[in-house]
Design an enzyme around this catalytic site. Structure first.
Site, PDB file in Angstrom:
ATOM      1  N   ASP A  43      34.080  32.661  36.646  1.00  0.00           N
ATOM      2  CA  ASP A  43      33.894  32.660  35.194  1.00  0.00           C
ATOM      3  C   ASP A  43      33.013  31.518  34.710  1.00  0.00           C
ATOM      4  O   ASP A  43      32.595  31.507  33.547  1.00  0.00           O
ATOM      5  CB  ASP A  43      35.250  32.573  34.480  1.00  0.00           C
ATOM      6  CG  ASP A  43      36.056  33.854  34.619  1.00  0.00           C
ATOM      7  OD1 ASP A  43      35.460  34.877  35.008  1.00  0.00           O
ATOM      8  OD2 ASP A  43      37.267  33.840  34.346  1.00  0.00           O
ATOM      9  N   TYR A  60      37.089  44.567  39.861  1.00  0.00           N
ATOM     10  CA  TYR A  60      37.464  44.373  41.266  1.00  0.00           C
ATOM     11  C   TYR A  60      36.281  44.629  42.199  1.00  0.00           C
ATOM     12  O   TYR A  60      36.176  44.012  43.266  1.00  0.00           O
ATOM     13  CB  TYR A  60      38.641  45.272  41.626  1.00  0.00           C
ATOM     14  CG  TYR A  60      39.924  44.801  40.991  1.00  0.00           C
ATOM     15  CD1 TYR A  60      40.542  43.624  41.429  1.00  0.00           C
ATOM     16  CD2 TYR A  60      40.496  45.493  39.941  1.00  0.00           C
ATOM     17  CE1 TYR A  60      41.705  43.165  40.843  1.00  0.00           C
ATOM     18  CE2 TYR A  60      41.671  45.043  39.342  1.00  0.00           C
ATOM     19  CZ  TYR A  60      42.271  43.876  39.797  1.00  0.00           C
ATOM     20  OH  TYR A  60      43.413  43.431  39.191  1.00  0.00           O
TER      21      TYR A  60
END
Length: 223
Positions: A10, A156
């Protein structure tokens, strides 16, 4: 000796220029966005809605938006928004479709937390991507306007890919500098990078807060 490395794609660790995995995530997210764009423009009033990682910060959503150049709306945790009403998201989306007949929307998973919490209070278990997909379909159905929406959640898939060359090189730098720091007797630090220099950042600085997008920053102004 305890020496850490910035493990989050992130890119939301303060005092660290870039954490490993971020460049790979942006690269793969761009590919998904480009696919969503191709799908959206192949249908009348086609909408590609892509949910990307970013629970507390919108760096991946912003970076992928700039890399793709095909995104019409980007929603991040740092910038509040409304779904309906004057200046609301769905009204802006309708206006875009009336003009161009297709649109691409990117939403970070942590965007619209107030909207998600409000839905959860009614007993629903939803995330912002699914909630927005429901709202878009409902809004257009109420106005009897056709919309062909495709919702993509590649989280994912993006997390599981092999690191690209840029991230692999960064990982090597972080690992070697972590070992050297420990052997030199350093402890309680995180290896970071700042203006192409490897740095030692106290753990307390890295864990005391999270780095977030600033509305006046170059990356968000570019978006």
């Amino acid at each position: 000796a305890v020496v850490g490395i910035p493990k989050t794609i992130d890119n939301d660790i303060p005092y660290v220029w870039r954490s490993f995995g971020y460049a790979t995530a942006v690269e793969r997210a761009r590919q998904v966005i480009d696919s969503a764009h191709n799908e959206a423009r192949s249908h009348f009033n086609g909408v590609g809605l892509v949910k990307l990682m970013g629970r507390d910060a919108g760096f991946i959503a912003a970076g992928a938006t700039l890399a793709s150049q095909e995104v019409n709306v980007t929603l991040v945790p740092e910038v509040p928004f409304r779904l309906r009403g004057d200046g609301g998201f769905v009204a802006a989306l309708l206006e875009r479709l009336e003009q161009r007949r297709h649109a691409v929307v990117v939403v970070a998973e942590g965007a619209g937390t107030d909207l998600v919490s409000g839905a959860q209070e009614s007993g629903q278990r939803v995330d912002i991507g699914l909630l927005m997909a429901q709202e878009i379909r409902a809004y257009f159905r109420e106005r009897q306007v056709p919309v062909d929406l495709k919702y993509l959640d590649p989280s994912y898939y993006i997390r599981g890919v092999t690191a690209n060359t840029e991230d692999a090189f960064l990982c090597d730098q972080l690992a070697r500098n972590a070992v050297h720091a420990a052997m030199a007797g350093k402890t309680g630090i995180v290896i970071g990078s700042w203006y192409n220099m490897m740095t030692h950042v106290p753990v307390t600085l890295c864990t005391g807060e999270k780095k977030r997008l600033v509305e006046t920053s170059e990356i968000w102004q570019s978006v």
